[in-house]
Design an enzyme around this catalytic site. Structure first.
Site, PDB file in Angstrom:
ATOM      1  N   HIS A   6      29.184  48.719  44.652  1.00 45.86           N
ATOM      2  CA  HIS A   6      29.458  48.431  43.247  1.00 45.86           C
ATOM      3  C   HIS A   6      29.750  46.940  43.142  1.00 45.86           C
ATOM      4  O   HIS A   6      30.470  46.381  43.982  1.00 45.86           O
ATOM      5  CB  HIS A   6      30.643  49.239  42.720  1.00 45.86           C
ATOM      6  N   ILE A   8      31.711  45.039  41.427  1.00 45.49           N
ATOM      7  CA  ILE A   8      33.086  44.525  41.347  1.00 45.49           C
ATOM      8  C   ILE A   8      33.933  44.975  42.530  1.00 45.49           C
ATOM      9  O   ILE A   8      35.090  44.573  42.653  1.00 45.49           O
ATOM     10  CB  ILE A   8      33.787  44.920  40.030  1.00 45.49           C
ATOM     11  N   SER A   9      33.367  45.786  43.394  1.00 47.18           N
ATOM     12  CA  SER A   9      34.114  46.304  44.543  1.00 47.18           C
ATOM     13  C   SER A   9      34.501  45.181  45.500  1.00 47.18           C
ATOM     14  O   SER A   9      33.655  44.399  45.933  1.00 47.18           O
ATOM     15  CB  SER A   9      33.255  47.336  45.280  1.00 47.18           C
ATOM     16  N   THR A  10      35.770  45.127  45.848  1.00 43.15           N
ATOM     17  CA  THR A  10      36.274  44.090  46.748  1.00 43.15           C
ATOM     18  C   THR A  10      35.599  44.153  48.104  1.00 43.15           C
ATOM     19  O   THR A  10      35.359  43.118  48.732  1.00 43.15           O
ATOM     20  CB  THR A  10      37.796  44.230  46.925  1.00 43.15           C
TER      21      THR A  10
END
Length: 223
Positions: A6, A8-10
């Site tokens: 994803h 925005i996933s860190t």
């Protein structure tokens, strides 16, 4: 290869940046965390942990960002994961430290309980206690990162860029969501500026910074 991720996933962002920097071709499959796609049977059948990222290379799967970064670097023979035994051990050590020390308290103790409802504690007393604990522990880890891990070096493992820097830059920049101020940590500030200067940073992190902008008026506890 196929990467489930994803934007925005860190833990997805360092993989995207490493792939972009090294022109690694992968089929990209977005797993929509915001609609809970990662918790539904089709994805759980692939990754029972229900997390992103996940890499598929033929019939081989990896489900941890640190392991995926090392695998990609090894696959293309990147100097970012050095062959020398001690240099590689240092990279492994830094990445383990980021996961087991820093990210545990910073991400899951300070940031995520403030921005994701599923990490928020059931009452104000518990919520405030978790955030206070996360902030206190994070301050300690930032001092270690600034003075002992980065110090006078250019990167986390000395003078050369490694996969540890990709992982660490994503983890530390997560603090921008809650408006952390790292000015008290000059070596971190310098190192993060270097990582943000890489040509792929803006493109890879656009969705993340869109999310940061969307919560700019919310009150947060931060470093």
């Amino acid at each position: 290869m196929r990467l489930y991720y994803h934007p925005i996933s860190t833990t997805s962002r360092p993989l995207m940046m490493f792939a972009a920097d090294n022109n690694i071709e992968m089929e990209l499959k977005v797993v929509d965390l915001l609609t809970g796609e990662h918790t539904k049977p089709p994805y759980l059948a692939l990754n029972p942990s229900g997390m992103v990222p996940m890499l598929e290379d033929g019939d081989f799967r990896l489900t941890e960002a640190s392991a995926i970064l090392k695998y990609l670097a090894e696959k293309i023979g990147s100097p970012a994961y050095p062959k020398d035994l001690r240099q590689r051990a240092r990279v492994n050590e830094r990445m383990d430290w980021l996961n087991t020390q820093f990210y545990r308290d910073f991400g899951y103790g300070l940031v995520y309980p403030q921005i994701f409802p599923n990490y928020k504690r059931p009452n104000d007393e518990q919520q405030n206690g978790v955030i206070a604990w996360g902030k206190e522990r994070t301050a300690r880890w930032l001092k270690v990162l600034d003075k002992n891990l980065i110090g006078n070096g250019n990167y986390l493992c000395g003078s050369e860029l490694t996969v540890a820097d990709y992982l660490g830059a994503a983890y530390v920049s997560l603090g921008e969501v809650v408006r952390c101020d790292f000015s008290a940590y000059p070596n971190i500030t310098r190192w993060l500026k270097t990582m943000k200067g890489r040509p792929s940073w803006d493109k890879v992190n656009k969705a993340f910074y869109d999310m940061v902008a969307s919560v700019k008026d919310m009150p947060f506890t931060a470093i």
